[in-house]
Design a protein around this motif. Structure first.
Motif, PDB file in Angstrom:
ATOM      1  N   SER A 215      12.275 -26.301 -37.347  1.00 40.70           N
ATOM      2  CA  SER A 215      11.655 -25.850 -36.101  1.00 40.70           C
ATOM      3  C   SER A 215      11.521 -24.332 -36.082  1.00 40.70           C
ATOM      4  O   SER A 215      12.270 -23.612 -36.736  1.00 40.70           O
ATOM      5  CB  SER A 215      12.480 -26.322 -34.904  1.00 40.70           C
ATOM      6  N   CYS A 216      10.547 -23.872 -35.323  1.00 40.65           N
ATOM      7  CA  CYS A 216      10.328 -22.430 -35.141  1.00 40.65           C
ATOM      8  C   CYS A 216      10.105 -22.203 -33.645  1.00 40.65           C
ATOM      9  O   CYS A 216       8.988 -21.927 -33.210  1.00 40.65           O
ATOM     10  CB  CYS A 216       9.108 -22.000 -35.961  1.00 40.65           C
ATOM     11  N   PRO A 217      11.186 -22.363 -32.847  1.00 42.17           N
ATOM     12  CA  PRO A 217      11.018 -22.337 -31.390  1.00 42.17           C
ATOM     13  C   PRO A 217      10.338 -21.063 -30.868  1.00 42.17           C
ATOM     14  O   PRO A 217       9.512 -21.137 -29.959  1.00 42.17           O
ATOM     15  CB  PRO A 217      12.455 -22.438 -30.864  1.00 42.17           C
ATOM     16  N   ALA A 218      10.643 -19.921 -31.460  1.00 45.73           N
ATOM     17  CA  ALA A 218      10.101 -18.664 -30.929  1.00 45.73           C
ATOM     18  C   ALA A 218       8.581 -18.629 -31.043  1.00 45.73           C
ATOM     19  O   ALA A 218       7.886 -18.258 -30.098  1.00 45.73           O
ATOM     20  CB  ALA A 218      10.719 -17.484 -31.672  1.00 45.73           C
ATOM     21  N   ASN A 219       8.059 -19.058 -32.196  1.00 44.53           N
ATOM     22  CA  ASN A 219       6.609 -18.998 -32.374  1.00 44.53           C
ATOM     23  C   ASN A 219       5.876 -20.215 -31.828  1.00 44.53           C
ATOM     24  O   ASN A 219       4.680 -20.140 -31.554  1.00 44.53           O
ATOM     25  CB  ASN A 219       6.265 -18.807 -33.855  1.00 44.53           C
ATOM     26  N   TRP A 220       6.592 -21.317 -31.695  1.00 42.72           N
ATOM     27  CA  TRP A 220       5.960 -22.493 -31.077  1.00 42.72           C
ATOM     28  C   TRP A 220       5.974 -22.375 -29.551  1.00 42.72           C
ATOM     29  O   TRP A 220       5.441 -23.234 -28.861  1.00 42.72           O
ATOM     30  CB  TRP A 220       6.695 -23.782 -31.486  1.00 42.72           C
ATOM     31  N   ARG A 221       6.647 -21.342 -29.047  1.00 42.84           N
ATOM     32  CA  ARG A 221       6.770 -21.123 -27.595  1.00 42.84           C
ATOM     33  C   ARG A 221       7.422 -22.336 -26.916  1.00 42.84           C
ATOM     34  O   ARG A 221       6.952 -22.820 -25.895  1.00 42.84           O
ATOM     35  CB  ARG A 221       5.408 -20.835 -26.943  1.00 42.84           C
ATOM     36  N   LYS A 222       8.476 -22.850 -27.531  1.00 46.41           N
ATOM     37  CA  LYS A 222       9.195 -23.994 -26.969  1.00 46.41           C
ATOM     38  C   LYS A 222      10.686 -23.704 -27.056  1.00 46.41           C
ATOM     39  O   LYS A 222      11.085 -22.827 -27.819  1.00 46.41           O
ATOM     40  CB  LYS A 222       8.893 -25.260 -27.780  1.00 46.41           C
ATOM     41  N   ASP A 223      11.498 -24.440 -26.296  1.00 47.73           N
ATOM     42  CA  ASP A 223      12.935 -24.270 -26.490  1.00 47.73           C
ATOM     43  C   ASP A 223      13.374 -25.151 -27.670  1.00 47.73           C
ATOM     44  O   ASP A 223      12.613 -26.008 -28.128  1.00 47.73           O
ATOM     45  CB  ASP A 223      13.716 -24.521 -25.187  1.00 47.73           C
ATOM     46  N   PRO A 224      14.588 -24.933 -28.201  1.00 45.39           N
ATOM     47  CA  PRO A 224      15.000 -25.657 -29.410  1.00 45.39           C
ATOM     48  C   PRO A 224      14.933 -27.178 -29.280  1.00 45.39           C
ATOM     49  O   PRO A 224      14.553 -27.867 -30.224  1.00 45.39           O
ATOM     50  CB  PRO A 224      16.438 -25.190 -29.627  1.00 45.39           C
ATOM     51  N   ILE A 225      15.256 -27.706 -28.101  1.00 50.68           N
ATOM     52  CA  ILE A 225      15.250 -29.170 -27.939  1.00 50.68           C
ATOM     53  C   ILE A 225      13.810 -29.689 -27.952  1.00 50.68           C
ATOM     54  O   ILE A 225      13.494 -30.667 -28.626  1.00 50.68           O
ATOM     55  CB  ILE A 225      16.010 -29.576 -26.665  1.00 50.68           C
ATOM     56  N   GLU A 226      12.909 -28.991 -27.256  1.00 50.04           N
ATOM     57  CA  GLU A 226      11.484 -29.390 -27.273  1.00 50.04           C
ATOM     58  C   GLU A 226      10.906 -29.267 -28.687  1.00 50.04           C
ATOM     59  O   GLU A 226      10.087 -30.081 -29.110  1.00 50.04           O
ATOM     60  CB  GLU A 226      10.668 -28.494 -26.334  1.00 50.04           C
TER      61      GLU A 226
END
Lengths: 248, 76
Positions: A215-226
């Motif tokens: 996962s790449c939460p920062a660049n996907w603009r999501k939180d880690p669970i999403e």
């Protein structure tokens, strides 16, 4: 009366320096798994890693064993050279999708085709993480990135490349598997798979690669669970988890 | 039931909440404390329900969780 026993802790093959990755980043989990495997196999003194260019460029700060750095995309050839000079060492390269599937595509294809006895850990997070989330060869169709604000359009950018399936056709490739690290069960499974890839090298089986959907939460603009839910959903649909090639 | 407790290394924790989602007895919560890098860290609620399953440690990307099993021994 009671006694206490530590049953899980930070592996000794990790340094005390905290990871500089973003929260929930897949790189951190894979770094930890590799360190745990190195501890379990007792190869801390004989393993040599090759770090990529990308988010994991500072991997040598986090692993408490020998790690060198390669030019962008050239990690498999640097690993080849190290393995040929030191056949008794365990050599692996750790690469992201921008490094391996884009600028380093030629190197990984020829290294795989030569069947070098090395282990490749390929982190697929469907974008260029370090430089701000640009479109990578592995970005999904319709995925919004900073360089495809309207989503990946196949007319302009083509289709996402399934690198593991691409490499499966080469005779020199002995083991390919795709894993994810979205929950505790999949992390345990991923660890077994990465361990097998290292054991293949130690037993002289040949070229092994593990593709990890990270996962790449920062660049996907999501939180880690999403982000993990996105991997379990649409990313796993396109990049199917499982064994792609296993030559016994 | 097995009993345990966890130790969270404050400076490694980034408050990603993956451990909270993994903990079945709900023994971890987000705290208002901040570490030196500015992340809100998680903390262990010591309610005696931790069963030392290690799932929080396994899922923690930052290797910030140490799991300790408490083994009861009979008095001699």
């Amino acid at each position: 009366m009671s006694t206490e026993k530590t049953i899980y802790k930070k592996p000794t093959s990790l340094t005390d320096r905290p990871f500089t990755y973003c929260w929930g980043c897949g790189h951190s989990t894979i770094h930890k798994l590799i360190a745990e495997i190195v501890d379990e196999l007792g190869i801390r003194e004989t393993i040599i890693g090759v770090a990529p260019v990308g988010c994991a460029v500072f991997a040598y700060d986090f692993w408490n064993f020998d790690v060198t750095e390669a030019a962008h995309g050239r990690a498999p050839v640097v690993a080849t050279a190290i393995k040929r000079v030191h056949p008794g060492k365990t050599v692996f390269c750790y690469q992201g999708d921008g490094d391996l599937a884009s600028i380093g595509m030629a190197e990984i294809i020829h290294t795989a085709n030569r069947g070098e006895n090395i282990t490749v850990i390929f982190i697929n997070n469907t974008n260029y993480g370090m430089t701000g989330g640009q479109l990578a060869p592995t970005s999904l169709i319709g995925q919004v990135t900073t360089t495809s604000p309207n989503g990946r359009d196949v007319k302009n950018y083509g289709y996402p490349i399934r690198v593991s399936e691409l490499l499966a056709q080469f005779e020199g490739v002995k083991y390919l598997e795709r894993v994810k690290v979205t929950d505790a069960v999949s992390v345990i499974k991923a660890k077994k798979v990465i361990k097998k890839a290292f054991m293949n090298q130690i037993n002289g089986v040949g070229f092994s690669m593990v593709e990890v959907l990270a996962s790449c939460p920062a660049n996907w603009r999501k939180d880690p669970i999403e982000s993990n839910e996105m991997i379990d959903g649409e990313i796993s649909k396109y990049y199917q988890v499982g064994v792609i090639k296993d030559v016994k | 039931m097995r009993k345990g407790r966890i130790i969270i290394e404050v400076d490694r924790c980034k408050g990603c909440l993956l451990c909270i989602a993994a903990c079945k007895p709900k023994q971890i919560k987000i705290s208002k404390k901040m570490n030196k890098t500015g992340y809100n860290i998680v903390e262990f609620c010591d309610e005696g329900k931790c069963n030392a399953c290690t799932l929080c440690g396994i899922i923690c990307p930052d290797a910030a969780i140490e799991v300790i099993e408490i083994i009861e021994t009979e008095k001699k």
